[in-house]
Scaffold this motif. Structure first.
Motif, PDB file in Angstrom:
ATOM      1  N   GLY A 144       0.840  -1.200   0.000  1.00 49.05           N
ATOM      2  CA  GLY A 144       0.000   0.000   0.000  1.00 49.05           C
ATOM      3  C   GLY A 144       0.870   1.244   0.000  1.00 49.05           C
ATOM      4  O   GLY A 144       2.097   1.152   0.074  1.00 49.05           O
ATOM      5  N   SER A 145       0.253   2.396  -0.060  1.00 49.08           N
ATOM      6  CA  SER A 145       0.985   3.653  -0.003  1.00 49.08           C
ATOM      7  C   SER A 145       1.145   4.093   1.447  1.00 49.08           C
ATOM      8  O   SER A 145       0.505   3.543   2.341  1.00 49.08           O
ATOM      9  CB  SER A 145       0.228   4.741  -0.777  1.00 49.08           C
ATOM     10  OG  SER A 145       0.012   4.330  -2.099  1.00 49.08           O
ATOM     11  N   CYS A 174      -8.500  11.846   7.718  1.00 43.23           N
ATOM     12  CA  CYS A 174      -8.474  10.387   7.892  1.00 43.23           C
ATOM     13  C   CYS A 174      -8.935  10.011   9.300  1.00 43.23           C
ATOM     14  O   CYS A 174      -9.743   9.095   9.475  1.00 43.23           O
ATOM     15  CB  CYS A 174      -7.078   9.849   7.614  1.00 43.23           C
ATOM     16  SG  CYS A 174      -6.933   8.075   7.891  1.00 43.23           S
ATOM     17  N   TRP A 183      -1.970   6.062   7.664  1.00 42.92           N
ATOM     18  CA  TRP A 183      -2.919   6.895   8.427  1.00 42.92           C
ATOM     19  C   TRP A 183      -4.126   6.056   8.831  1.00 42.92           C
ATOM     20  O   TRP A 183      -4.563   6.096   9.979  1.00 42.92           O
ATOM     21  CB  TRP A 183      -3.383   8.090   7.584  1.00 42.92           C
ATOM     22  CG  TRP A 183      -2.331   9.111   7.303  1.00 42.92           C
ATOM     23  CD1 TRP A 183      -1.119   9.251   7.910  1.00 42.92           C
ATOM     24  CD2 TRP A 183      -2.410  10.167   6.346  1.00 42.92           C
ATOM     25  NE1 TRP A 183      -0.444  10.329   7.380  1.00 42.92           N
ATOM     26  CE2 TRP A 183      -1.223  10.912   6.422  1.00 42.92           C
ATOM     27  CE3 TRP A 183      -3.380  10.565   5.421  1.00 42.92           C
ATOM     28  CZ2 TRP A 183      -0.954  12.020   5.611  1.00 42.92           C
ATOM     29  CZ3 TRP A 183      -3.139  11.664   4.616  1.00 42.92           C
ATOM     30  CH2 TRP A 183      -1.932  12.380   4.712  1.00 42.92           C
ATOM     31  N   ASP A 184      -4.675   5.322   7.840  1.00 41.35           N
ATOM     32  CA  ASP A 184      -5.818   4.453   8.156  1.00 41.35           C
ATOM     33  C   ASP A 184      -5.434   3.435   9.224  1.00 41.35           C
ATOM     34  O   ASP A 184      -6.194   3.181  10.157  1.00 41.35           O
ATOM     35  CB  ASP A 184      -6.279   3.679   6.911  1.00 41.35           C
ATOM     36  CG  ASP A 184      -7.024   4.547   5.910  1.00 41.35           C
ATOM     37  OD1 ASP A 184      -6.352   5.341   5.222  1.00 41.35           O
ATOM     38  OD2 ASP A 184      -8.261   4.442   5.817  1.00 41.35           O
ATOM     39  N   THR A 204      -0.044   6.623   2.743  1.00 43.00           N
ATOM     40  CA  THR A 204      -1.371   7.087   3.178  1.00 43.00           C
ATOM     41  C   THR A 204      -2.116   5.992   3.944  1.00 43.00           C
ATOM     42  O   THR A 204      -2.860   6.281   4.886  1.00 43.00           O
ATOM     43  CB  THR A 204      -2.184   7.531   1.937  1.00 43.00           C
ATOM     44  OG1 THR A 204      -1.437   8.533   1.251  1.00 43.00           O
ATOM     45  CG2 THR A 204      -3.542   8.086   2.313  1.00 43.00           C
TER      46      THR A 204
END
Lengths: 380, 380
Positions: B61-62, B96, B67-68, B64
């Motif tokens: 994944g990235s 987020c 954050w999730d 970002t």
């Protein structure tokens, strides 16, 4: 390379040299004029491969992320979802849907059976479902679902129900015609019959499903998987414009792009035929060796992989290392109830479309030799 | 390679040849004896790089997605989170967190300023926060936050508050000592100073945070990012055992593994020093050229990147293409309020640790030439 064992599992699969070369592309900005068209054209090529006018997504992540993408964007809390469950991946997709508040009903089948049209039809009478999910090829059993017929029933009996196909182990090896068959979502990943290394989650979403997404009443309960974030990005790349939400997996996209171009250049229709022929060849040898497939009938056995029971007296802990010694990596069982009783072979991508590589023959020969080394006697 | 332009943006950065070679590793099963130690050892190496006894995660994944991962696992709906907001990425992380039900309070600073200790201290008096987030280096402004001092204040004034550092643009180029400084989460990604291509989300989580995660009262509202799924997987790989939740990005992990080994072999402490020296050199040239940094003081300017205002009379649409013509890819502005007024240069990884490659000198020379071509006169 000389010590490389053929990776004949149901994904990751063997990659073309040009695909691997693209993985080693030197550092490139995700908004550079060399990268933008690679992602933009990959989106266009996916439309051709999925036979859809809908919206493809290519996102850094595993295929599993595609479940979240589908569940969090299309399902609102409290909505009903029907899961055609043919094994491990039906269970897991159901759990993912429940995470986002879905009321999940499973239509289960015995191990090795495909989803039954009558059972699906009966379930649709019971209540209104926002969506139905079908695992096209359950990688845990090698069972192929008849998504065309299921979609036909759903379209007739519950036309508003979204039809979601988990095609992680089918896109690129099994026939899928999204628009003609009325399929709303196809979830897949880069590392199976799309012929690239793992790391990309790939989706095709119908225009109808995008419309239903846009009309949702509650906010999307996920940040990274939110289509509101990704739709402008996919549109920008397709329009060959730079855009940013999260950094794409640049090298993986370059690799996928090479593979998608190869797939379309060779012809998607031809690809379907070649996978059917290769599968028939594998299944015949399996049958002639006296081995039994996990799928209970050839009419619902996947064309991109085979799940095969070990014969009486042969243990996986014995057979798989022998196959590896012959240079072939096969996979053990995954379906928890029968995990130690069967193994799995992938026959997808260049191993099928470029038979001159000899991957399938090498695998079948290694299987024969390894079985003999395990003391197995081929029935006469 | 001859036409390759140096990717001198704040990530993706230039990769070592051995890292790129690892990206082109032929197809390998995610549970094979060659892959398992690569992921297992990468987890161990991350502990050394982050100076922690906590739990690293390496997920397809990235950045970002990190954050999730943080928000959905550590925050329960209705809990307060304090966001030290120094730009674009503070805004986004806040969004987020809100997606997962957090009540977010932002402590904002003017563009170019770092989070102020007094403001953080004052905010902590107001209410009880489950967590505080700090963008270590805001890639949009090149501002470096003093996470050590902020953590010290939080530990003193609100010891139960979890300290979360967004280190996407800092891990590997800025000093971070998770355990010694009392930091609970560090979020990063593969493509910045960790020196590998994009595609992997990387986290370090303290033992304390894992304990708080395990004691949470409500279920995790995300499937793919759920640590309950990933903890057993990370533990299994570290114990050199096969395990499966979602297919890892095998080639990207091989590449990250090579880079992490290089980083540890060269020495993490030395890496901090080299990045400070390279940054000082870049900042001196920028100053001597009469250009102004976006950070309002050198004491809070990042060591792995520089954000620089275009001088009077020079437009980015003019300067960036000229830099590219000189073989240097720089990045435009990202902070929406000043996006067209500045550009960004990355100086991380092999461009810094292997000065014999000449990347920094080439970049600075190209900057001088390009400015001159734009008609800019260096002040005497």
């Amino acid at each position: 390379m000389s010590s490389h064992k053929l990776c004949m599992i149901p994904g990751p699969i063997e990659f073309h040299e040009d695909v691997l070369q693209a993985m080693a592309t030197p550092a490139t900005s995700h908004v550079s004029p060399t990268f933008i068209p690679a992602l933009g054209e990959s989106i266009e090529l996916l439309r051709q491969i999925l036979f859809t006018s809908g919206q493809p997504f290519i996102i850094a992540g595993s295929g599993t992320l595609g479940w979240d993408m589908t569940a969090c964007n299309l399902i609102e809390a409290g909505e009903n979802v029907l899961v055609c469950n043919s094994g491990y991946f039906g269970d897991r997709f159901g759990e993912c849907l429940e995470t986002y508040g879905a009321n999940v009903t499973h239509v289960r089948v015995p191990i090795g059976d495909a989803p039954q049209l009558e059972a699906v039809s009966a379930a649709l009478q019971g209540k209104k479902f926002k969506a139905i999910t079908i695992t096209h090829v359950d990688t845990s059993t090698g069972v192929l679902a008849d998504i065309k017929s299921i979609a036909e029933i759903v379209r007739k009996e519950s036309p508003e129900t979204l039809i979601v196909v988990d095609g992680v182990c089918s896109v690129g090896s099994e026939e899928i015609r999204m628009d003609a068959w009325g399929i709303d979502v196809v979830i897949t990943a880069s590392q199976k019959a799309l012929g690239a290394p793992p790391g990309l989650c790939v989706l095709g979403v119908s225009e109808r499903a995008i419309g239903i997404f846009k009309a949702r009443k509650t906010p999307v309960a996920n940040y990274y998987a939110n289509w509101n974030r990704w739709l402008p990005i996919m549109n920008a790349y397709e329009a060959r414009k730079p855009s940013y939400f999260a950094t794409p997996a640049v090298q993986n996209v370059f690799a996928l792009h090479v593979s998608l171009k190869q797939i379309v250049a060779q012809g998607v229709e031809k690809r379907f035929v070649l996978h059917k022929e290769a599968s028939a060849k594998v299944k015949k040898v399996v049958h002639d060796l006296g081995l039994k497939l996990v799928p209970t009938g050839l009419d619902h056995a996947a064309n991109g992989m085979s799940a095969v029971y070990y014969p009486e007296g042969v243990a996986g802990t014995d057979l798989l290392p022998k196959l590896a010694a012959h240079g072939i990596v096969a996979a053990g069982g995954l379906h928890t109830e029968i995990a130690s009783k069967y193994f799995r072979i992938g026959h997808m991508g260049i191993s099928v479309t470029e038979p001159q590589r000899g991957h399938i023959d090498a695998t079948l020969n290694a299987l024969k030799s390894s079985l003999a080394e395990c003391g197995y006697k081929v029935p006469q």
